[in-house]
Design a protein around this motif. Structure first.
Motif, PDB file in Angstrom:
ATOM      1  N   PHE A 152       9.712   1.986   3.330  1.00 15.85           N
ATOM      2  CA  PHE A 152       9.276   1.310   2.300  1.00 15.85           C
ATOM      3  C   PHE A 152      10.198  -0.005   2.350  1.00 15.85           C
ATOM      4  CE2 PHE A 152       7.034   4.768   0.818  1.00 15.85           C
ATOM      5  CZ  PHE A 152       6.316   4.301  -0.235  1.00 15.85           C
ATOM      6  N   GLY A 153      11.132  -0.134   2.820  1.00 17.29           N
ATOM      7  CA  GLY A 153      12.355  -1.413   2.610  1.00 17.29           C
ATOM      8  C   GLY A 153      11.474  -2.300   3.817  1.00 17.29           C
ATOM      9  N   ASN A 154      10.837  -1.859   4.769  1.00 19.00           N
ATOM     10  CA  ASN A 154      10.226  -2.780   5.862  1.00 19.00           C
ATOM     11  C   ASN A 154       9.006  -3.093   5.380  1.00 19.00           C
ATOM     12  OD1 ASN A 154      11.315  -3.149   8.831  1.00 19.00           O
ATOM     13  ND2 ASN A 154      12.068  -1.034   7.765  1.00 19.00           N
ATOM     14  N   ALA A 155       8.144  -2.398   4.476  1.00 21.81           N
ATOM     15  CA  ALA A 155       7.041  -2.505   3.968  1.00 21.81           C
ATOM     16  C   ALA A 155       7.101  -3.696   3.013  1.00 21.81           C
ATOM     17  CB  ALA A 155       6.582  -1.302   3.195  1.00 21.81           C
ATOM     18  N   ALA A 156       8.284  -3.503   2.084  1.00 17.41           N
ATOM     19  CA  ALA A 156       8.529  -4.773   1.071  1.00 17.41           C
ATOM     20  C   ALA A 156       8.491  -6.330   2.054  1.00 17.41           C
ATOM     21  CB  ALA A 156       9.582  -4.365   0.261  1.00 17.41           C
ATOM     22  N   LYS A 157       9.163  -6.269   2.931  1.00 15.82           N
ATOM     23  CA  LYS A 157       9.353  -7.619   3.641  1.00 15.82           C
ATOM     24  C   LYS A 157       7.995  -7.910   4.347  1.00 15.82           C
ATOM     25  CE  LYS A 157      14.146  -6.377   5.074  1.00 15.82           C
ATOM     26  NZ  LYS A 157      15.002  -6.209   6.332  1.00 15.82           N
ATOM     27  N   VAL A 158       7.094  -6.906   4.755  1.00 15.57           N
ATOM     28  CA  VAL A 158       6.056  -7.431   5.313  1.00 15.57           C
ATOM     29  C   VAL A 158       5.057  -7.824   4.330  1.00 15.57           C
ATOM     30  CG1 VAL A 158       4.029  -6.428   6.519  1.00 15.57           C
ATOM     31  CG2 VAL A 158       6.220  -5.871   7.343  1.00 15.57           C
ATOM     32  N   LEU A 159       4.864  -7.069   3.070  1.00 11.33           N
ATOM     33  CA  LEU A 159       3.899  -7.501   2.053  1.00 11.33           C
ATOM     34  C   LEU A 159       4.319  -8.712   1.438  1.00 11.33           C
ATOM     35  CD1 LEU A 159       3.850  -3.986   0.211  1.00 11.33           C
ATOM     36  CD2 LEU A 159       1.925  -5.014   1.640  1.00 11.33           C
ATOM     37  N   ALA A 160       5.673  -8.975   1.402  1.00 13.09           N
ATOM     38  CA  ALA A 160       5.997 -10.176   0.988  1.00 13.09           C
ATOM     39  C   ALA A 160       5.757 -11.427   1.965  1.00 13.09           C
ATOM     40  CB  ALA A 160       7.619 -10.364   0.847  1.00 13.09           C
ATOM     41  N   SER A 161       5.643 -11.142   3.087  1.00 14.60           N
ATOM     42  CA  SER A 161       5.469 -11.914   4.098  1.00 14.60           C
ATOM     43  C   SER A 161       3.763 -12.478   3.962  1.00 14.60           C
ATOM     44  CB  SER A 161       5.836 -11.756   5.417  1.00 14.60           C
ATOM     45  OG  SER A 161       7.098 -11.763   5.501  1.00 14.60           O
ATOM     46  N   LEU A 162       3.188 -11.176   3.761  1.00 21.23           N
ATOM     47  CA  LEU A 162       1.766 -11.577   3.781  1.00 21.23           C
ATOM     48  C   LEU A 162       1.153 -12.241   2.614  1.00 21.23           C
ATOM     49  CD1 LEU A 162       0.416  -7.917   5.110  1.00 21.23           C
ATOM     50  CD2 LEU A 162       0.443 -10.035   6.319  1.00 21.23           C
ATOM     51  N   ALA A 163       1.910 -11.922   1.396  1.00 21.26           N
ATOM     52  CA  ALA A 163       1.794 -12.459   0.161  1.00 21.26           C
ATOM     53  C   ALA A 163       1.944 -14.091   0.199  1.00 21.26           C
ATOM     54  CB  ALA A 163       2.634 -11.924  -0.895  1.00 21.26           C
ATOM     55  N   ASP A 164       3.098 -14.367   0.779  1.00 20.88           N
ATOM     56  CA  ASP A 164       3.563 -15.755   1.203  1.00 20.88           C
ATOM     57  C   ASP A 164       2.581 -16.519   1.681  1.00 20.88           C
ATOM     58  OD1 ASP A 164       5.975 -15.584  -0.172  1.00 20.88           O
ATOM     59  OD2 ASP A 164       7.182 -15.027   1.352  1.00 20.88           O
ATOM     60  N   ASN A 165       1.727 -15.799   2.683  1.00 19.51           N
ATOM     61  CA  ASN A 165       0.709 -16.484   3.319  1.00 19.51           C
ATOM     62  C   ASN A 165      -0.520 -16.494   2.601  1.00 19.51           C
ATOM     63  OD1 ASN A 165       1.530 -17.654   6.347  1.00 19.51           O
ATOM     64  ND2 ASN A 165       2.799 -15.804   5.762  1.00 19.51           N
ATOM     65  N   GLN A 166      -0.749 -15.986   1.435  1.00 21.72           N
ATOM     66  CA  GLN A 166      -2.005 -15.698   0.887  1.00 21.72           C
ATOM     67  C   GLN A 166      -3.022 -14.948   1.540  1.00 21.72           C
ATOM     68  OE1 GLN A 166      -0.853 -19.387   0.850  1.00 21.72           O
ATOM     69  NE2 GLN A 166       0.239 -18.472  -0.789  1.00 21.72           N
ATOM     70  N   LEU A 167      -2.611 -13.776   2.066  1.00 23.13           N
ATOM     71  CA  LEU A 167      -3.452 -13.025   2.880  1.00 23.13           C
ATOM     72  C   LEU A 167      -3.363 -11.675   2.155  1.00 23.13           C
ATOM     73  CD1 LEU A 167      -3.337 -12.570   6.657  1.00 23.13           C
ATOM     74  CD2 LEU A 167      -3.797 -10.549   5.160  1.00 23.13           C
ATOM     75  N   PRO A 168      -4.663 -11.321   1.341  1.00 25.72           N
ATOM     76  CA  PRO A 168      -4.518  -9.938   0.540  1.00 25.72           C
ATOM     77  C   PRO A 168      -4.584  -8.709   1.584  1.00 25.72           C
ATOM     78  CG  PRO A 168      -6.840 -11.099   0.922  1.00 25.72           C
ATOM     79  CD  PRO A 168      -5.910 -11.977   1.463  1.00 25.72           C
ATOM     80  N   VAL A 169      -3.710  -7.546   0.932  1.00 24.15           N
ATOM     81  CA  VAL A 169      -3.635  -6.526   1.685  1.00 24.15           C
ATOM     82  C   VAL A 169      -3.499  -5.301   1.004  1.00 24.15           C
ATOM     83  CG1 VAL A 169      -1.306  -6.696   1.561  1.00 24.15           C
ATOM     84  CG2 VAL A 169      -2.034  -5.224   3.245  1.00 24.15           C
ATOM     85  N   ILE A 170      -4.104  -4.075   1.452  1.00 25.30           N
ATOM     86  CA  ILE A 170      -4.161  -2.870   0.462  1.00 25.30           C
ATOM     87  C   ILE A 170      -3.417  -2.016   1.351  1.00 25.30           C
ATOM     88  CG2 ILE A 170      -5.525  -0.904  -0.042  1.00 25.30           C
ATOM     89  CD1 ILE A 170      -8.056  -2.698  -0.124  1.00 25.30           C
ATOM     90  N   ALA A 171      -2.419  -1.352   0.527  1.00 26.01           N
ATOM     91  CA  ALA A 171      -1.414  -0.265   0.965  1.00 26.01           C
ATOM     92  C   ALA A 171      -2.283   1.129   1.367  1.00 26.01           C
ATOM     93  CB  ALA A 171      -0.346   0.005   0.388  1.00 26.01           C
ATOM     94  N   LEU A 172      -2.113   1.559   2.514  1.00 35.41           N
ATOM     95  CA  LEU A 172      -3.013   2.750   2.821  1.00 35.41           C
ATOM     96  C   LEU A 172      -2.178   4.292   2.892  1.00 35.41           C
ATOM     97  CD1 LEU A 172      -5.312   1.930   5.673  1.00 35.41           C
ATOM     98  CD2 LEU A 172      -5.736   1.777   3.229  1.00 35.41           C
ATOM     99  N   LYS A 173      -2.636   5.236   2.552  1.00 37.67           N
ATOM    100  CA  LYS A 173      -1.964   6.602   3.113  1.00 37.67           C
ATOM    101  C   LYS A 173      -0.740   6.727   2.099  1.00 37.67           C
ATOM    102  CE  LYS A 173      -2.676   6.418   7.380  1.00 37.67           C
ATOM    103  NZ  LYS A 173      -3.068   6.673   8.764  1.00 37.67           N
ATOM    104  N   GLY A 174       0.339   7.071   3.095  1.00 38.15           N
ATOM    105  CA  GLY A 174       1.826   7.425   2.314  1.00 38.15           C
ATOM    106  C   GLY A 174       2.196   6.468   1.561  1.00 38.15           C
ATOM    107  N   LEU A 175       2.076   4.977   2.195  1.00 39.57           N
ATOM    108  CA  LEU A 175       2.605   3.841   1.449  1.00 39.57           C
ATOM    109  C   LEU A 175       2.090   3.689   0.047  1.00 39.57           C
ATOM    110  CD1 LEU A 175       4.581   1.242   1.766  1.00 39.57           C
ATOM    111  CD2 LEU A 175       2.846   0.250   2.675  1.00 39.57           C
ATOM    112  N   ALA A 176       0.629   3.986  -0.216  1.00 39.72           N
ATOM    113  CA  ALA A 176       0.171   4.297  -1.507  1.00 39.72           C
ATOM    114  C   ALA A 176       0.393   5.349  -2.415  1.00 39.72           C
ATOM    115  CB  ALA A 176      -1.353   3.864  -1.105  1.00 39.72           C
ATOM    116  N   VAL A 177       0.753   6.440  -1.782  1.00 40.76           N
ATOM    117  CA  VAL A 177       0.773   7.370  -2.784  1.00 40.76           C
ATOM    118  C   VAL A 177       1.855   8.261  -2.863  1.00 40.76           C
ATOM    119  CG1 VAL A 177      -1.856   8.155  -2.317  1.00 40.76           C
ATOM    120  CG2 VAL A 177      -0.059   9.322  -0.947  1.00 40.76           C
TER     121      VAL A 177
END
Length: 213
Positions: free
Chosen positions: A67-92
């Motif tokens: 989850f710590g790594n996911a936060a960094k990746v999601l933040a980087s994608l958001a900074d690049n205006q790239l939409p993303v959906i979290a799947l499976k364990g990350l989402a639930v």
């Protein structure tokens, strides 16, 4: 199992129960269930308790890192205006289980639009992930996700553009998945998750594709 039956389990039966729980990666769930019932210590052999507690703690440590790594990746994608959906364990893990230690996870699965796959992969490379296949950019439609990316800590990320393989008889309404997705907060970072109905559909499809044994 009725509560009256727990005190009738022999040490060998406890061992068998724990073996099965660990085999199906629900040791943490069983540990929480037993703890929540406050059984007398004599009902719950120490060895079985220790094995389940260790399974819970191990998954808690693993998922905290993910989850710590996911936060960094999601933040980087958001900074690049790239939409993303979290799947499976990350989402639930948090929203459904209430405790990220209770949902087994071995990697991070992210869903991006097909046209964004290569750009998302390049963003991962820019923040320290590696891709072992030099020709990965040409493999966009070979499967429903790109070959896994890995960072120096061993965290694995799969970038999906579909939830079924291209040759599957199941045809997904990809645009509908995006339209129905809802905003969520994951480790303090805003992302998207499938609607409850699509979440259920995805988990059922995943089970059929990968958990047939």
């Amino acid at each position: 199992m009725p509560e009256a039956g727990w005190n009738k389990l022999s040490p060998a039966e406890w061992d068998s129960l724990v073996d099965q729980a660990l085999r199906f990666s629900v040791g943490g769930l069983l540990y929480r269930e037993i703890k929540s019932r406050n059984f007398p210590a004599e009902y719950f052999p120490g060895d079985a308790r220790n094995r389940l507690r260790e399974a819970y703690r191990s998954q808690a440590t693993n998922n905290t890192i993910l989850f710590g790594n996911a936060a960094k990746v999601l933040a980087s994608l958001a900074d690049n205006q790239l939409p993303v959906i979290a799947l499976k364990g990350l989402a639930v893990a948090k929203s459904l289980y209430g405790d990220i230690a209770l949902r087994p996870m071995s990697d991070l699965d992210l869903f991006v639009k097909e046209d964004d796959l290569v750009r998302a992969g390049r963003i991962l490379l820019a923040i320290g992930y590696t891709q072992p296949l030099p020709a990965w950019e040409s493999m966009v439609r070979t499967f429903h996700h790109l070959p896994p990316f890995t960072n120096k800590s061993g965290v694995i990320i799969e970038l999906h553009w579909n939830i079924v393989p291209p040759d599957s008889s199941i045809k997904m309404d990809l645009e509908g998945l995006w339209q129905r997705a809802r905003l969520v907060k994951l480790s303090g970072v805003e992302a998207r998750a499938f609607s409850p109905e699509d979440q259920f559909l995805h988990l059922c499809i995943h089970a059929c594709l990968h958990l047939q044994a």
